[in-house]
Design an enzyme around this catalytic site. Structure first.
Site, short mmCIF file in Angstrom:
data_model
loop_
_atom_site.label_atom_id
_atom_site.label_comp_id
_atom_site.label_asym_id
_atom_site.label_seq_id
_atom_site.Cartn_x
_atom_site.Cartn_y
_atom_site.Cartn_z
N CYS A 191 14.54 -6.34 0.96
CA CYS A 191 13.53 -7.32 1.41
C CYS A 191 14.12 -8.71 1.58
CB CYS A 191 12.38 -7.37 0.42
SG CYS A 191 11.67 -5.76 0.11
N HIS A 240 8.65 -13.87 0.14
CA HIS A 240 8.52 -12.46 0.49
C HIS A 240 7.16 -11.95 0.01
CE1 HIS A 240 9.07 -8.26 0.86
NE2 HIS A 240 9.37 -8.02 -0.40
N ASN A 296 3.72 -4.82 1.67
CA ASN A 296 5.12 -5.23 1.65
C ASN A 296 5.83 -4.59 2.84
OD1 ASN A 296 7.83 -5.55 1.15
ND2 ASN A 296 7.74 -4.92 -1.00
N1 ACO Z 1 -3.63 3.28 -8.83
C1 ACO Z 1 -4.13 3.40 -10.07
N2 ACO Z 1 -3.33 3.38 -11.16
C2 ACO Z 1 -2.02 3.23 -10.98
C3 ACO Z 1 -1.45 3.11 -9.69
C4 ACO Z 1 -2.32 3.14 -8.59
N3 ACO Z 1 -1.88 3.03 -7.33
N4 ACO Z 1 -0.11 2.97 -9.81
C5 ACO Z 1 0.16 3.00 -11.12
N5 ACO Z 1 -0.98 3.17 -11.83
C6 ACO Z 1 -1.16 3.26 -13.27
C7 ACO Z 1 0.11 3.65 -14.00
O1 ACO Z 1 0.28 5.05 -14.00
C8 ACO Z 1 -0.14 3.08 -15.37
O2 ACO Z 1 -0.99 3.97 -16.06
P1 ACO Z 1 -0.74 4.28 -17.63
O3 ACO Z 1 -0.93 2.95 -18.30
O4 ACO Z 1 -1.79 5.29 -17.93
O5 ACO Z 1 0.66 4.80 -17.71
C9 ACO Z 1 -0.93 1.82 -15.11
O6 ACO Z 1 -1.49 1.96 -13.78
C10 ACO Z 1 -0.11 0.57 -15.17
O7 ACO Z 1 1.06 0.77 -14.40
P2 ACO Z 1 2.16 -0.33 -14.24
O8 ACO Z 1 3.30 0.22 -13.43
O9 ACO Z 1 2.50 -0.94 -15.56
O10 ACO Z 1 1.36 -1.39 -13.36
P3 ACO Z 1 1.77 -2.85 -12.96
O11 ACO Z 1 0.73 -3.80 -13.33
O12 ACO Z 1 3.19 -3.14 -13.36
O13 ACO Z 1 1.77 -2.77 -11.37
C11 ACO Z 1 3.23 -2.56 -9.50
C12 ACO Z 1 2.62 -1.87 -10.69
C13 ACO Z 1 2.14 -3.06 -8.60
C14 ACO Z 1 4.09 -1.55 -8.75
C15 ACO Z 1 4.11 -3.75 -9.99
O14 ACO Z 1 4.98 -3.32 -11.02
C16 ACO Z 1 4.91 -4.39 -8.91
O15 ACO Z 1 4.37 -4.96 -7.98
N6 ACO Z 1 6.25 -4.37 -9.01
C17 ACO Z 1 7.11 -4.96 -8.03
C18 ACO Z 1 7.28 -4.00 -6.92
C19 ACO Z 1 7.91 -4.62 -5.71
O16 ACO Z 1 7.70 -5.77 -5.41
N7 ACO Z 1 8.66 -3.79 -5.01
C20 ACO Z 1 9.21 -4.14 -3.78
C21 ACO Z 1 10.59 -4.63 -3.91
S1 ACO Z 1 11.19 -5.14 -2.40
C22 ACO Z 1 12.15 -3.98 -1.55
O17 ACO Z 1 13.35 -4.18 -1.43
C23 ACO Z 1 11.51 -2.78 -0.91
#
Ligand code: ACO
Length: 334
Positions: free
Chosen positions: A117, A257, A287
């Site tokens: 990204c 980003h 994203n």
């Molecule tokens: N819907 C409902 N529940 C979900 C979902 C979903 N889509 N996805 C995960 N959960 C659940 C998980 O299973 C977890 O459940 P549990 O507590 O029973 O285990 C709970 O929600 C919390 O999950 P977390 O992963 O801790 O949620 P978090 O608040 O961290 O959000 C997210 C996850 C949105 C992916 C976040 O970590 C994030 O944005 N990370 C950065 C990702 C990013 O920017 N990536 C792109 C990089 S750029 C590139 O080069 C492509």
């Protein structure tokens, strides 16, 4: 890096997103998720997804044509095309060569750049150096992605995050004081495991087993990437501002980003930039990886959020892990 010598910057922007929109409610029907969860955790409401047959180079070419038109530059005048992407049409030839042919930029050299990204800002800083060195006069830098093709649509942890699209910029020499004022490119390869597509390269060639185990899809440790992003965005932006001899108080528009609203808000807080000066469109596109910053910049300029004379800060983070930031004085200065 402090920018010296020739002033180089953007003279035209273009963007393209596919027509098809997939909303959070649409995703509720295919994976165990909810509109409320996605909006609260990411800020994303919908994303644009390419129809079958539309490729990264198709979208890149459309964005490029618009950028050329706005810049008043013909395709034949382009000396170099850099396409930043993690979703090339194929392993080779490069997507930039495919774009060169599609827009008939017959005099251009062409290469792809893989920095996740952060790719567009990496491309912007890299392209600028060719002009500063006197090697080239007009360069197209494009960020383009068809992430929908590498996303595992059965994985609710990732499939809700990504969208498709392309953004392009034409770079040229400008009047002194305009364009790129400072930048920072960085990488921490020890974090490569956090965000990757394991199969399809030399380490793990495509096989029936890699398909059965879904290893040709994107995998991510969301929490690790989140922690890295919130820390690096503010630090990298500050260092680019320092190189430009400016502070966050001088910033007129911050274009980060577009990955997650919580990451954007956290980096704005760390930089002490009020949200009114932060451009956000993650709710509409999700994203789009290397395409996110040029799509956002094009929209910001079109909406009058970026004007001539403004100090604009771009910052990205992504797979690698990588990061890239730059400070631009907007306008051509004529
Ligand atoms: N819907 C409902 N529940 C979900 C979902 C979903 N889509 N996805 C995960 N959960 C659940 C998980 O299973 C977890 O459940 P549990 O507590 O029973 O285990 C709970 O929600 C919390 O999950 P977390 O992963 O801790 O949620 P978090 O608040 O961290 O959000 C997210 C996850 C949105 C992916 C976040 O970590 C994030 O944005 N990370 C950065 C990702 C990013 O920017 N990536 C792109 C990089 S750029 C590139 O080069 C492509």
């Amino acid at each position: 890096m402090k920018e010296t010598d020739k002033a180089v910057g953007i003279i035209g922007l273009g963007s393209y997103v596919p027509d098809k929109i997939v909303t959070n409610c649409d995703l509720e029907k295919t994976v165990a998720t909810s509109d409320q969860w996605i909006v609260e955790r990411t800020g994303i409401k919908e994303r644009h997804i390419a129809e079958a047959g539309m490729t990264t180079s198709d979208m890149a070419a459309r964005a490029a044509k618009e950028a050329l038109k706005k810049a008043g530059v013909s395709a034949e005048e382009i000396d170099l095309i850099i396409v930043a992407t993690v979703t090339p049409d194929m392993l080779f030839p490069s997507t930039s060569c495919l774009v060169q042919d599609k827009i008939k930029a017959v005099n251009a050299a062409a290469f792809d750049l893989a920095a996740g990204c952060s790719g567009f800002v990496y491309g912007l800083v890299t392209g600028s150096q060719f002009i500063k060195a006197g090697l080239y006069k007009k360069i197209l830098v494009i960020g383009a992605e068809t992430l929908s093709r590498i996303v595992d649509w059965t994985d609710r942890g990732t499939c809700i995050l990504f969208g498709d699209g392309a953004g392009a910029a034409v770079l040229s020499e400008l009047s002194p004081g305009f364009g790129l004022l400072g930048s920072e490119l960085g990488a921490d390869g020890s974090g490569g495991e956090f965000l990757k597509v394991s199969a399809g390269g030399s380490a793990m060639p495509a096989s029936q087993e890699t398909i059965d185990t879904r290893q040709h899809f994107l995998s991510m440790h969301g929490n690790e990437v989140f922690r890295f992003a919130t820390k690096i965005m503010g630090e990298a932006a500050n260092r680019a501002l320092e190189a430009a001899g400016l502070t966050s108080e001088d910033v007129d528009c911050f274009v980060p980003h577009q990955a997650n609203i919580r990451i954007i808000q956290s980096s704005a807080r760390r930089l002490k930039i009020p949200m009114e000066k932060v451009f956000v469109n993650v709710e509409k596109y999700g994203n789009t990886s290397a395409a996110s910053i040029p799509i956002a910049m094009e929209e910001a300029e079109r909406e009058g959020r970026i004007k001539d004379g403004d100090v604009v800060v771009l910052v990205g983070f992504g797979a690698g892990l990588t990061w890239a930031s730059c400070v631009l004085k907007w306008g051509k200065g004529e």
